[in-house]
Motif scaffolding. Structure first.
Motif, PDB file in Angstrom:
ATOM      1  N   TRP A  81       0.842  -1.198   0.000  1.00 29.10           N
ATOM      2  CA  TRP A  81       0.000   0.000   0.000  1.00 29.10           C
ATOM      3  C   TRP A  81       0.875   1.245   0.000  1.00 29.10           C
ATOM      4  CZ3 TRP A  81      -4.564  -0.664  -1.677  1.00 29.10           C
ATOM      5  CH2 TRP A  81      -5.375  -1.741  -1.279  1.00 29.10           C
ATOM      6  N   GLY A  82       1.952   1.213   0.781  1.00 24.92           N
ATOM      7  CA  GLY A  82       2.864   2.349   0.813  1.00 24.92           C
ATOM      8  C   GLY A  82       3.528   2.595  -0.532  1.00 24.92           C
ATOM      9  N   ASP A  83       3.870   1.522  -1.240  1.00 21.18           N
ATOM     10  CA  ASP A  83       4.498   1.667  -2.559  1.00 21.18           C
ATOM     11  C   ASP A  83       3.553   2.353  -3.552  1.00 21.18           C
ATOM     12  OD1 ASP A  83       6.864   0.547  -1.731  1.00 21.18           O
ATOM     13  OD2 ASP A  83       6.434  -1.449  -2.532  1.00 21.18           O
ATOM     14  N   LEU A  84       2.256   2.059  -3.465  1.00 22.21           N
ATOM     15  CA  LEU A  84       1.305   2.729  -4.347  1.00 22.21           C
ATOM     16  C   LEU A  84       1.326   4.238  -4.103  1.00 22.21           C
ATOM     17  CD1 LEU A  84      -1.790   0.323  -4.209  1.00 22.21           C
ATOM     18  CD2 LEU A  84      -0.221   0.665  -6.126  1.00 22.21           C
ATOM     19  N   ILE A  85       1.450   4.635  -2.853  1.00 19.49           N
ATOM     20  CA  ILE A  85       1.535   6.059  -2.524  1.00 19.49           C
ATOM     21  C   ILE A  85       2.847   6.642  -3.035  1.00 19.49           C
ATOM     22  CG2 ILE A  85       1.649   7.726  -0.631  1.00 19.49           C
ATOM     23  CD1 ILE A  85      -0.143   5.744   0.970  1.00 19.49           C
ATOM     24  N   ARG A  86       3.947   5.978  -2.720  1.00 13.28           N
ATOM     25  CA  ARG A  86       5.262   6.490  -3.142  1.00 13.28           C
ATOM     26  C   ARG A  86       5.363   6.586  -4.659  1.00 13.28           C
ATOM     27  NH1 ARG A  86       6.904   3.871   1.780  1.00 13.28           N
ATOM     28  NH2 ARG A  86       6.511   1.846   0.830  1.00 13.28           N
ATOM     29  N   LEU A 126      11.014  25.398  10.187  1.00 15.70           N
ATOM     30  CA  LEU A 126      12.050  25.032   9.228  1.00 15.70           C
ATOM     31  C   LEU A 126      11.544  23.918   8.316  1.00 15.70           C
ATOM     32  CD1 LEU A 126      15.212  24.963  11.523  1.00 15.70           C
ATOM     33  CD2 LEU A 126      14.532  26.752   9.933  1.00 15.70           C
ATOM     34  N   PRO A 127      11.933  23.941   7.044  1.00 13.37           N
ATOM     35  CA  PRO A 127      11.511  22.879   6.131  1.00 13.37           C
ATOM     36  C   PRO A 127      12.269  21.588   6.400  1.00 13.37           C
ATOM     37  CG  PRO A 127      13.033  24.356   5.025  1.00 13.37           C
ATOM     38  CD  PRO A 127      12.745  24.975   6.373  1.00 13.37           C
ATOM     39  N   ALA A 128      11.804  20.523   5.808  1.00 17.55           N
ATOM     40  CA  ALA A 128      12.465  19.232   5.966  1.00 17.55           C
ATOM     41  C   ALA A 128      13.792  19.208   5.211  1.00 17.55           C
ATOM     42  CB  ALA A 128      11.560  18.121   5.448  1.00 17.55           C
ATOM     43  N   PRO A 129      14.819  18.616   5.791  1.00 21.20           N
ATOM     44  CA  PRO A 129      16.069  18.435   5.048  1.00 21.20           C
ATOM     45  C   PRO A 129      15.826  17.560   3.819  1.00 21.20           C
ATOM     46  CG  PRO A 129      16.409  18.051   7.393  1.00 21.20           C
ATOM     47  CD  PRO A 129      14.926  18.135   7.176  1.00 21.20           C
ATOM     48  N   THR A 130      16.550  17.847   2.772  1.00 17.32           N
ATOM     49  CA  THR A 130      16.454  17.042   1.552  1.00 17.32           C
ATOM     50  C   THR A 130      17.744  16.274   1.336  1.00 17.32           C
ATOM     51  OG1 THR A 130      17.236  18.900   0.202  1.00 17.32           O
ATOM     52  CG2 THR A 130      14.852  18.662   0.480  1.00 17.32           C
ATOM     53  N   GLY A 131      17.672  15.286   0.465  1.00 21.97           N
ATOM     54  CA  GLY A 131      18.866  14.541   0.092  1.00 21.97           C
ATOM     55  C   GLY A 131      19.379  13.581   1.136  1.00 21.97           C
ATOM     56  N   LEU A 132      18.527  13.182   2.096  1.00 17.98           N
ATOM     57  CA  LEU A 132      18.976  12.208   3.093  1.00 17.98           C
ATOM     58  C   LEU A 132      19.391  10.921   2.388  1.00 17.98           C
ATOM     59  CD1 LEU A 132      19.337  11.351   6.061  1.00 17.98           C
ATOM     60  CD2 LEU A 132      16.931  10.628   6.042  1.00 17.98           C
ATOM     61  N   ALA A 136      11.856  12.832   4.302  1.00 20.18           N
ATOM     62  CA  ALA A 136      11.388  11.514   3.895  1.00 20.18           C
ATOM     63  C   ALA A 136      12.340  10.461   4.460  1.00 20.18           C
ATOM     64  CB  ALA A 136      11.345  11.419   2.376  1.00 20.18           C
ATOM     65  N   ALA A 137      11.788   9.319   4.792  1.00 21.25           N
ATOM     66  CA  ALA A 137      12.594   8.262   5.407  1.00 21.25           C
ATOM     67  C   ALA A 137      13.454   7.547   4.365  1.00 21.25           C
ATOM     68  CB  ALA A 137      11.694   7.259   6.110  1.00 21.25           C
ATOM     69  N   THR A 180      11.017  13.341  -2.395  1.00 24.57           N
ATOM     70  CA  THR A 180      11.853  12.913  -1.270  1.00 24.57           C
ATOM     71  C   THR A 180      11.515  13.642   0.018  1.00 24.57           C
ATOM     72  OG1 THR A 180      13.578  14.530  -1.843  1.00 24.57           O
ATOM     73  CG2 THR A 180      13.781  12.321  -2.794  1.00 24.57           C
ATOM     74  N   GLY A 181      10.469  14.463   0.029  1.00 21.91           N
ATOM     75  CA  GLY A 181      10.124  15.238   1.214  1.00 21.91           C
ATOM     76  C   GLY A 181       9.178  14.508   2.134  1.00 21.91           C
TER      77      GLY A 181
END
Length: 478
Positions: free
Chosen positions: A203-208, A333-339, A410-411, A215-216
């Protein structure tokens, strides 16, 4: 209307709304509800209606409210309770309207066809263009855009949250199917009967996959469902919860539960900061529809009608979940990107991410739990003391100088390498096994070249393989 016409309408709706006595949708005309034209290219041929409270402040939040099959913008405006709540908390409401689908009776948003429910296409793009219009003309806060919907509108809401996770801060799915369940139209009853059972990962893959380059952080999601709903099986609430908790990287076990009015059970699935990222509301005995609670109380709203069912004011509790009753709910503050994972060992995972302007430090979360004991001032961190051969999920948030924690990234997932292997044997057998070599009558460990002593059967050592064909002497350590 003939019985044949009614049956045809219900079949076209894919059993999403089983209509006992269909009434054709009427144009939105109530006082305060205004139709907007020219809001974009509108590839989905939708109508746009807006409700703006008097003296709407600049930078106010925006809620989009999507009606169900056989309904209209005016119908949802009149019965859902959103205008009352908008007046109380001073935010704008846009009511998208599907004027027809296949025939003029159903008025169903098309949550099951990729050409209509995918990012940048059809009805999905039309709704996004309404958001853009509101940002430009109503001066709403781009960081506080929310969406909710009933039934077919809930199906489209789920899809839009997946399609545009960068646009919506949160959403509410009321009696609807899981995001992107169908690719064959809304007549795919498998997506409303509860018969499409998948894992949380699936189900998560359908969302992703709805916005694969994203990536946020994902939107927070509320899910409402009547326990006696025979049109949308209550299992769909679980499927929705599974998918959204999975993309958040949190457990499918509730962090807490509580009882609300109207026989409603609220279950919260918290993020690493203790704030509900996903919340489900199961209304005992309620059939298919939107939960309302007519009355003048602060927590009451709406009026009863077909598919507007007396129990609890779902719009009020949804507004509270969105944070519309509060100020300062948007992270500073916004979420860090590029994790990214930069390395793993059997007991550690190394991470790096992009810097956030205004960040004094960063918090690192493993499986939803803060792991750094002291401030991380750089953009890299190594998490140690882990179990070999085990998978972990990581997210990062920026922290400003006052200690306010921003949005989480994003994780990303990482798996530690398998535990190092140890071999205890005499020097002669170690060389025969290929873990060491002999030179001049002495034995040396492969890779490290450590001297192990005479090449014979009498001298014994333990060798640990720390990487491929790299051995170190580890006597008494394994």
């Amino acid at each position: 209307m003939s019985r044949i016409a009614r049956r045809f309408a219900a079949l076209l709706a894919g059993a999403l709304l089983l209509v006992p006595g269909v009434v054709a949708a009427t144009p939105a005309s109530a006082a305060g509800l205004t139709q907007v034209t020219g809001f974009g290219s509108n590839p989905g041929s939708l109508n746009m209606y807006s409700y703006l409270p008097a003296n709407l402040p600049s930078n106010a939040p925006l809620v989009l409210a999507l009606h169900g099959c056989t309904q209209s913008a005016n119908d949802y405006y009149s019965h859902s309770g959103w205008p009352k709540i908008a007046d109380t908390y001073e935010f704008a409401v846009v009511f998208p309207e599907q004027p027809s689908l296949l025939n003029p009776i159903n008025n169903c948003f098309d949550w099951g066809t990729p050409s209509n429910d995918s990012r940048g296409q059809g009805e999905a793009l039309s709704v996004y263009q309404m958001v853009q219009y509101a940002e430009t003309n109503y001066h709403v806060n781009p960081s506080r855009i929310y969406i909710t919907g009933l039934s077919a509108g809930a199906g489209m809401t789920a899809d839009l949250l997946a399609d545009y996770p960068d646009v919506f801060a949160a959403g509410s799915i009321d009696s609807g199917p899981a995001a992107q369940c169908s690719t064959s139209g809304i007549t795919n009853s498998n997506c409303t009967s509860g018969s499409v059972s998948q894992t949380p990962q699936q189900w998560g893959d359908l969302i992703r996959n709805s916005d694969s380059g994203y990536t946020g952080p994902y939107p927070r999601v509320a899910i409402w469902q009547g326990s006696a709903d025979t049109t949308v099986n209550p299992a769909e609430m679980t499927y929705n919860m599974d998918g959204w908790t999975n993309v958040w990287g949190i457990s499918q076990t509730p962090s807490s539960t509580q009882s609300l009015t109207g026989g409603t059970t609220e279950s919260s699935y918290n993020d690493s900061t203790g704030k509900p990222a996903v919340q489900t509301y199961s209304v005992s005995g309620m059939t298919h529809g939107l939960a309302v609670d007519p009355g003048s109380g602060a927590d009451q709203c709406g009026t009863t009608s077909t598919y507007y069912l007396a129990s609890i004011c779902s719009s009020y509790y949804t507004a509270k979940f969105f944070g519309l009753d509060q100020t300062g709910t948007v992270p500073t503050l916004p979420a860090p990107t590029g994790l990214a994972v930069t390395g793993t060992t059997s007991g550690s995972v190394s991470l790096s991410w992009g810097a956030v302007s205004g960040a004094a430090s960063y918090d690192v979360y493993r499986n939803g739990t803060l792991v750094n004991a002291s401030a991380v001032t750089g953009t890299a961190y190594t998490d140690s003391g882990l179990t070999a051969g085990t998978g972990y999920s990581y997210a990062v948030a920026a922290v400003d100088a006052s200690g306010s924690i921003g949005a989480q990234s994003a994780a990303v997932n990482a798996t530690t390498t398998a535990a190092a292997l140890c071999f205890t044997d005499n020097n002669y057998n170690q060389t025969v096994a290929g873990r060491a070599y002999q030179s001049g009558g002495y034995t040396y460990a492969n890779g490290s070249n450590q001297n192990m002593g005479l090449w014979n059967l009498a001298v014994t050592h333990t060798l640990k393989e720390t990487s491929a064909n790299y051995y170190v002497i580890a006597d008494g350590q394994c």
